[in-house]
Structure formats: structure tokens, C-alpha cells
Scaffold this motif. Structure first.
Motif, short mmCIF file in Angstrom:
data_model
loop_
_atom_site.label_atom_id
_atom_site.label_comp_id
_atom_site.label_asym_id
_atom_site.label_seq_id
_atom_site.Cartn_x
_atom_site.Cartn_y
_atom_site.Cartn_z
N UNK A 201 0.70 -1.26 -0.03
CA UNK A 201 0.13 0.06 0.03
C UNK A 201 0.82 1.21 0.12
N UNK A 202 2.11 1.34 0.70
CA UNK A 202 2.85 2.28 0.57
C UNK A 202 3.31 2.65 -0.84
N UNK A 203 3.77 1.50 -1.55
CA UNK A 203 4.24 1.35 -2.88
C UNK A 203 3.06 2.24 -3.63
N UNK A 204 1.95 1.55 -3.63
CA UNK A 204 0.97 2.20 -4.32
C UNK A 204 0.59 3.73 -4.20
N UNK A 205 0.56 4.03 -2.73
CA UNK A 205 0.16 5.51 -2.47
C UNK A 205 1.38 6.43 -3.13
N UNK A 206 2.68 6.04 -2.98
CA UNK A 206 3.63 6.80 -3.49
C UNK A 206 3.68 7.02 -5.03
N UNK A 207 3.24 5.87 -5.68
CA UNK A 207 3.08 6.06 -7.08
C UNK A 207 2.04 6.91 -7.63
N UNK A 208 1.05 6.76 -6.91
CA UNK A 208 -0.18 7.61 -7.31
C UNK A 208 0.16 9.31 -6.97
N UNK A 209 0.87 9.57 -5.93
CA UNK A 209 0.88 10.77 -5.49
C UNK A 209 2.18 11.17 -6.43
N UNK A 210 3.37 10.58 -6.66
CA UNK A 210 4.33 11.01 -7.81
C UNK A 210 3.75 11.36 -8.99
N UNK A 211 2.66 10.79 -9.46
CA UNK A 211 2.03 10.86 -10.69
C UNK A 211 1.04 11.84 -10.65
N UNK A 212 0.71 12.62 -9.56
CA UNK A 212 -0.19 13.58 -9.37
C UNK A 212 -1.75 13.02 -9.60
N UNK A 213 -1.67 11.70 -8.88
CA UNK A 213 -3.26 11.02 -8.84
C UNK A 213 -3.80 10.97 -7.59
N UNK A 214 -5.16 11.36 -7.43
CA UNK A 214 -5.48 11.04 -5.90
C UNK A 214 -5.97 9.71 -5.67
N UNK A 215 -5.40 9.44 -4.30
CA UNK A 215 -5.72 7.99 -4.20
C UNK A 215 -7.09 7.56 -3.60
#
Length: 296
Positions: A201-215
Motif C-alpha cells: 500500500x505504501x508503494x501504491x500510495x507513493x506511485x499515485x502521488x508521484x504521478x499527481x493522482x488522487x488515491x
């Protein structure tokens, strides 16, 4: 005190009753009761209390059991090492794997290990949290740990390779025709996520935020296979290591752009024996960067 008493106490704590512990250990119930009473007399403390749901360790009992677990694990390893010969290895190998990583590679390596040492008993369990894996490694409970690399990973870790992270779409998703999914195209999508303290979940959250996506969260699950299945039924999209995709769902998998991967490391106990060394070498021979297109 004896290791047998330690093993009996650990079994009672695990099973919650003397009867169940005796069945697990294949011994008579009075023998377990007698050993626990003798252990409590020698220590001068009460290790268990009876509750409506069964026997539970006291505060002192929990502290004792933590050390007993280390002692029993060390004893098993010592016996295995002493009895290991050129062509034979017996005993128990305790392996922890971080949820979602090495799902294809580890079973193949363990199969080869058991073929080489048929009398070796292997215990494997999944652990979602890198912090908990690190704690178990430091306590000496684990013989071998397989996990994703993190910022505070162990200094003596062995880098095995890199797992590609892939997105899983629902059947008929608007991005299904794409060979590779641009992360920006998933803006506004609901996500099937994982337990809050898990590395995935930490990886997913980081990927979304790095690409400007709301989780945006559609649901949280505890297993990668469950996340894939729920995504397949249209509950939301999810991001998992490529090896974690169960058979039958490969057609719903897409690599992402920009490409994502996570280093995978192995941590072996300090006084590693022949079983741990052999497993490490087998995992080094596995393919960790197999392109998704080769099996979709």
C-alpha cells in the motif's frame, strides 16, 4: 528448564488450550499440563491465565514466550546444521516473504530445494509489513526473508533482481486496448488498495502521488490475489508485482508508463546454514525481470 518445556509453552500459547496443544504435539494431555506446571514452579511466575476463550499468556508469560521462541528456533537450526551431510539435510527452515513479492520465483526455488533435501521441512508465511519483517529478522526467529527493498533495509541484504509493477484492469475497461497504460489515464479511477501498514500500500500510495493522482479508495484487502480478483470484477484498478497475478487473470494485466519496478532483496540470518545458503543461490538463478508481455 528444558527446550521441551519451551515447546510445550509455545504450543499452549498458540492453541489456547492444553488439550489442543497436546494434539498438536502428539503427546498425552497430562504430560503438557505437568511440563507447564513445572516450568511455572521453576520460574516462580504464572505464565497463563484461564479466560472464557481459553488460556492466554500473562504479561510475564508473553515476555518469556518471546525468548522461548528464539531459543527453540536456535535449537532447531543447531540440530539441522549438526545433522547436515553432503547429501542430506534435515530440520526446519523458516521463511518469511513480503506479501506479493516472489510469488512465482519462491515456489520454484523451494521446490528445487526440497528435491535436493527431501527431509528438510520448510515453513513459509507471508508478512505484509517490512517493519515487522525487519523486527522478526533481528529477533532471530527467521532463517530467511524475501522482501522489497526499502529506505531502511538491512545492510547485509542480497539484491536478487527487480519485480515489475503492473496494473490490473476490469474486464472491458476503457484502457484494455492499450499495450501499456499511461498512469495519467487512470486519473479519477477508484483503487483496490491494501492494509494501511503494508509495504504494497505504501508503494501504491507513493506511485499515485508521484504521478499527481488522487488515491481514491474503492476497497482495502489483505492479499494480492484478492486485489486482482476484485479489480477483475470492476471494483477498481489495482497495482501489484507482476509475479503476484494469479493464473487466469493475465489478460487483464498491463505494464504502466512510466515503467515501475521494485528491487527485491533476500535477508539471511547471520549464522546461515546450508539450507539458507542453497535457497539464496536458487533464488539468484530465478528470473526477476521477465517482461509482462512474455506471459500475458
Amino acid at each position: 528448564m528444558s527446550l521441551r518445556q519451551f515447546e510445550y509453552a509455545l504450543a499452549v500459547a498458540e492453541q489456547g488450550s492444553v488439550t489442543a496443544a497436546a494434539e498438536l504435539l502428539h503427546v498425552a494431555q497430562p504430560s503438557v499440563s505437568q511440563q507447564i506446571r513445572g516450568l511455572e514452579r521453576e520460574l516462580g511466575v504464572k505464565l497463563f491465565v484461564r479466560t472464557p476463550t481459553g488460556l492466554v499468556p500473562t504479561t510475564v508469560g508473553r515476555a518469556f514466550l518471546r525468548e522461548a521462541e528464539v531459543a527453540v528456533s536456535a535449537s532447531r537450526r543447531a540440530r539441522a546444521t549438526a545433522r547436515a551431510g553432503a547429501d542430506e539435510l534435515v530440520g526446519e527452515l523458516v521463511v518469511a516473504v513480503q506479501m506479493g513479492f516472489g510469488t512465482r520465483q519462491l515456489p520454484r526455488a523451494l521446490g528445487a530445494l526440497r528435491h535436493r533435501f527431501p527431509r528438510l521441512e520448510v515453513t513459509v508465511f507471508e508478512e505484509p509489513s517490512a517493519a515487522e519483517l525487519d523486527r522478526l529478522c533481528r529477533r532471530g526467529v527467521l532463517d530467511f526473508a524475501l522482501m522489497a527493498a526499502c529506505e531502511q533495509g538491512p545492510a547485509d541484504a542480497h539484491h536478487l533482481g527487480d519485480e515489475e509493477l503492473v496494473v490490473v484492469l476490469g474486464a472491458g475497461h476503457r484502457q484494455s486496448a492499450a499495450d501499456r497504460v499511461e498512469l495519467g489515464e487512470l486519473d479519477g479511477e477508484p483503487w483496490v488498495r491494501f492494509d494501511r501498514d503494508s509495504t504494497l500500500d505504501g508503494v501504491l500510495l507513493r506511485v499515485l502521488r508521484d504521478n499527481g493522482l488522487a488515491p481514491a479508495t474503492a476497497a482495502r484487502v489483505s492479499q494480492t490475489a484478492t486485489a486482482v480478483r476484485w479489480a477483475a470484477h470492476g471494483l477498481g484498478v489495482t497495482l501489484v508485482p507482476a509475479s503476484a497475478v494469479p493464473q487466469g487473470y493475465e489478460h487483464l494485466v498491463r505494464p504502466v508508463s512510466p515503467a515501475l519496478s521494485q528491487p527485491v532483496i533476500a535477508v539471511v540470518r547471520q549464522d546461515a546454514g546450508p539450507a539458507e545458503t542453497a535457497l539464496l543461490e536458487l533464488l539468484r538463478q530465478e528470473t526477476w525481470s521477465e517482461p509482462v508481455q512474455s506471459w500475458v
